[in-house]
Write a protein that holds these residues in place. Structure first.
Motif, mmCIF file in Angstrom:
data_model
loop_
_atom_site.group_PDB
_atom_site.id
_atom_site.type_symbol
_atom_site.label_atom_id
_atom_site.label_comp_id
_atom_site.label_asym_id
_atom_site.label_seq_id
_atom_site.Cartn_x
_atom_site.Cartn_y
_atom_site.Cartn_z
ATOM 1 N N UNK A 238 0.800 -1.230 0.000
ATOM 2 C CA UNK A 238 0.000 0.000 0.000
ATOM 3 C C UNK A 238 0.832 1.280 0.000
ATOM 4 N N UNK A 239 2.062 1.223 0.484
ATOM 5 C CA UNK A 239 2.889 2.439 0.505
ATOM 6 C C UNK A 239 3.544 2.712 -0.837
ATOM 7 N N UNK A 240 3.555 1.712 -1.703
ATOM 8 C CA UNK A 240 4.329 1.830 -2.944
ATOM 9 C C UNK A 240 3.488 1.989 -4.198
ATOM 10 N N UNK A 241 2.331 1.343 -4.248
ATOM 11 C CA UNK A 241 1.552 1.320 -5.496
ATOM 12 C C UNK A 241 0.074 1.557 -5.209
ATOM 13 N N UNK A 242 -0.645 1.976 -6.261
ATOM 14 C CA UNK A 242 -2.101 2.174 -6.114
ATOM 15 C C UNK A 242 -2.801 1.853 -7.435
ATOM 16 N N UNK A 243 -4.032 1.411 -7.329
ATOM 17 C CA UNK A 243 -4.877 1.197 -8.511
ATOM 18 C C UNK A 243 -5.425 2.546 -8.928
ATOM 19 N N UNK A 244 -5.447 2.807 -10.227
ATOM 20 C CA UNK A 244 -6.006 4.071 -10.704
ATOM 21 C C UNK A 244 -6.914 3.815 -11.899
ATOM 22 N N UNK A 245 -7.905 4.676 -12.066
ATOM 23 C CA UNK A 245 -8.797 4.554 -13.227
ATOM 24 C C UNK A 245 -9.786 3.417 -13.092
ATOM 25 N N UNK A 246 -10.510 3.172 -14.164
ATOM 26 C CA UNK A 246 -11.566 2.161 -14.136
ATOM 27 C C UNK A 246 -11.189 0.903 -14.887
ATOM 28 N N UNK A 247 -12.193 0.262 -15.437
ATOM 29 C CA UNK A 247 -11.995 -0.994 -16.167
ATOM 30 C C UNK A 247 -12.081 -0.716 -17.667
ATOM 31 N N UNK A 248 -11.129 -1.229 -18.420
ATOM 32 C CA UNK A 248 -11.080 -0.954 -19.861
ATOM 33 C C UNK A 248 -11.619 -2.094 -20.726
ATOM 34 N N UNK A 249 -11.765 -3.262 -20.142
ATOM 35 C CA UNK A 249 -12.260 -4.429 -20.890
ATOM 36 C C UNK A 249 -13.147 -5.236 -19.950
#
Ligand code: GLU
Length: 302
Positions: A238-249
């Motif tokens: 959690x300190x290093x990466x995050x999910x961004x945006x929605x679903x593309x497919x």
């Protein structure tokens, strides 16, 4: 099907388990136990079916002859298919789906051999008979169906993006034009990028965990694959990466099977269709606190 993200309470898992009724093969035998918070007791969680026959299934015949089920899985995808190398414990939604299928065929944990197989090698492993079935974020598509068959779908997600925790939010793949995005060889997301986004540079590995390491090390700008997989990595780091945006497919997960084994495909489809409470309990146990909110999809009994 809903694909919104909400905050789901950990208590849901225990509540769902308590609500289960025991009436079918592969039914959890200890619904009041602590399965909601502890993933270590699966061998007692499923009631193993007895006197099972799956007529005209070459795969079931092979399983019976060797008295063991060989299942292809992922083992570096937290929440879905994960091996804790220290404890030797396998956890995740896909792994529990694989255990549930084995239980419905009459096989307990000690008669399951799990084989890690990377995205690019799945069809060949099934064609070769190296595994009896595959459960691991495996999208159903027509190209793959030329070589193998799929039971399910049993889960639906879609391609998403993982970026560094301090990176700007992104909401479309074009935001990475001129940048480098990492994914797994042979996966549908890498195929999508290569076919439709020629201005995005790509880095490929066999395993998504290698992509995540590159992202953490600042060597790539994003990781792209199914959002359900990315959510697991975001929870792990959690300190290093995050999910961004929605679903593309739309990625519909199926159980990979030998082509033409209609009897086993029907057996697994019936298991999914007739036991929505078990599906829900497996979901809640593994992904109930992830923020993912999905309903069990209807199987495609093609
Ligand atoms: N679901 C996608 C696929 O089957 C991506 C995840 C994976 O590589 O397992 O290709």
């Amino acid at each position: 099907m809903r694909r919104t993200r909400t905050l789901a309470g950990i208590g849901i898992a225990a509540a769902a388990l308590l609500a289960l009724t025991a009436c079918n093969s592969g039914t959890p035998s200890n619904p009041g136990g602590d399965a909601g918070g502890d993933e270590g007791e699966d061998s007692t969680w499923f009631e193993v079916a007895s006197d099972v026959t799956v007529d005209d299934s070459p795969t079931f015949e092979r399983i019976t002859d060797r008295d063991k089920v060989v299942v292809g899985v992922k083992e570096d995808q937290p929440g879905l298919g994960y091996l804790d190398v220290t404890s030797g414990e396998r956890t995740g939604f896909d792994v529990d789906i694989a255990r549930w299928i084995a239980a419905s065929l009459g096989y307990d944990e000690d008669k399951i051999e799990f084989k890690p197989i990377a995205s690019a090698n799945r069809e060949q492993a099934i064609v070769n008979g190296d595994i009896d079935y595959y459960v691991g974020t495996y999208s159903i598509n027509d190209k793959r169906k030329e070589q193998i068959d799929f039971a399910g779908p049993y889960f639906i997600t879609g391609q998403g993006l993982l970026v560094a925790a301090d990176a700007d939010e992104a909401d479309k793949l074009e935001d990475f034009n001129g940048k480098t995005v990492c994914s797994a060889t042979g996966s549908t997301p890498i195929q999508n990028i290569k076919a439709n986004f020629p201005d995005i540079k790509t880095q490929e590995y066999d395993l998504y965990s290698a992509c995540v390491q590159d992202l953490i090390d600042g060597k790539v700008d994003a990781v792209t694959t199914d959002q359900a997989i990315l959510i697991g990595y975001a929870a792990q780091y959690p300190d290093d990466v995050k999910v961004t945006g929605g679903l593309f497919t739309e990625e519909r997960y199926g159980v990979g099977l030998e082509k033409g084994d209609d009897a086993l495909r029907a057996h697994i489809n019936d298991l999914f269709t007739e036991n929505p409470d078990i599906w829900q309990a497996i979901f809640d146990k593994n992904l109930g606190s992830s923020g993912i909110e999905v309903e069990q999809p209807e199987v495609d009994a093609y």
